[in-house]
Design a protein around this motif. Structure first.
Motif, PDB file in Angstrom:
ATOM      1  N   ASN A   1       1.020   4.098  -3.094  1.00 49.95           N
ATOM      2  CA  ASN A   1       0.769   5.299  -2.803  1.00 49.95           C
ATOM      3  C   ASN A   1       1.740   6.216  -3.080  1.00 49.95           C
ATOM      4  OD1 ASN A   1      -1.014   7.607  -1.767  1.00 49.95           O
ATOM      5  ND2 ASN A   1      -0.180   7.227   0.317  1.00 49.95           N
ATOM      6  N   SER A   2       2.971   6.013  -2.522  1.00 47.60           N
ATOM      7  CA  SER A   2       4.110   6.715  -3.047  1.00 47.60           C
ATOM      8  C   SER A   2       4.543   6.896  -4.543  1.00 47.60           C
ATOM      9  CB  SER A   2       5.233   6.438  -2.331  1.00 47.60           C
ATOM     10  OG  SER A   2       5.672   5.169  -2.811  1.00 47.60           O
TER      11      SER A   2
ATOM     12  N   SER B   1       2.075   6.491  -6.820  1.00 47.92           N
ATOM     13  CA  SER B   1       1.057   7.644  -7.493  1.00 47.92           C
ATOM     14  C   SER B   1       1.191   8.762  -7.307  1.00 47.92           C
ATOM     15  CB  SER B   1      -0.250   7.029  -7.042  1.00 47.92           C
ATOM     16  OG  SER B   1      -0.621   7.284  -5.671  1.00 47.92           O
ATOM     17  N   ALA B   2       1.682   9.224  -6.119  1.00 47.75           N
ATOM     18  CA  ALA B   2       2.064  10.654  -5.805  1.00 47.75           C
ATOM     19  C   ALA B   2       3.173  11.475  -6.578  1.00 47.75           C
ATOM     20  CB  ALA B   2       2.453  10.841  -4.531  1.00 47.75           C
TER      21      ALA B   2
ATOM     22  N   ILE C   1       0.785  -1.158  -0.006  1.00 41.95           N
ATOM     23  CA  ILE C   1       0.100   0.017   0.065  1.00 41.95           C
ATOM     24  C   ILE C   1       0.799   1.322   0.106  1.00 41.95           C
ATOM     25  CG2 ILE C   1      -1.638   1.358   1.494  1.00 41.95           C
ATOM     26  CD1 ILE C   1      -3.020  -1.416   2.105  1.00 41.95           C
TER      27      ILE C   1
ATOM     28  N   THR D   1       5.548   1.428 -11.376  1.00 40.98           N
ATOM     29  CA  THR D   1       4.560   1.106 -10.264  1.00 40.98           C
ATOM     30  C   THR D   1       4.197  -0.388 -10.434  1.00 40.98           C
ATOM     31  OG1 THR D   1       3.920   3.224  -9.968  1.00 40.98           O
ATOM     32  CG2 THR D   1       2.526   1.766  -8.845  1.00 40.98           C
TER      33      THR D   1
END
Length: 73
Positions: free
Chosen positions: A10-11, A13-14, A6, A32
């Motif tokens: 998350n990192s 996608s940022a 997770i 990713t």
């Protein structure tokens, strides 16, 4: 492992939000996916290794029927 997956997704996608063109965003998405695949592979490999170790070391696991007690004459 789930937390690692997770946080990694998350990192990643940022980081893709700062891209200026479509090629940069696509490259970020591919990276990713590769990273998530590696994490899932490590998770599955660890589960298989731990499962085999458990099967080898578990003494209560019996193969076949239980032995019969000796009969008295």
């Amino acid at each position: 492992m789930l937390v690692w997956l997770i946080v990694g997704l998350n990192s990643a996608s940022a980081e893709g939000e700062s891209c200026a063109d479509q090629l940069c965003e696509d490259a970020n998405d591919v990276g990713t996916a590769i990273g998530a695949g590696i994490i899932l592979f490590i998770w599955a490999a660890g589960a298989v290794i731990l499962g085999v170790v458990w099967l080898v070391t578990n003494r209560s696991f019996q193969r076949g029927p239980a032995p019969r007690p000796p009969q008295k004459w």
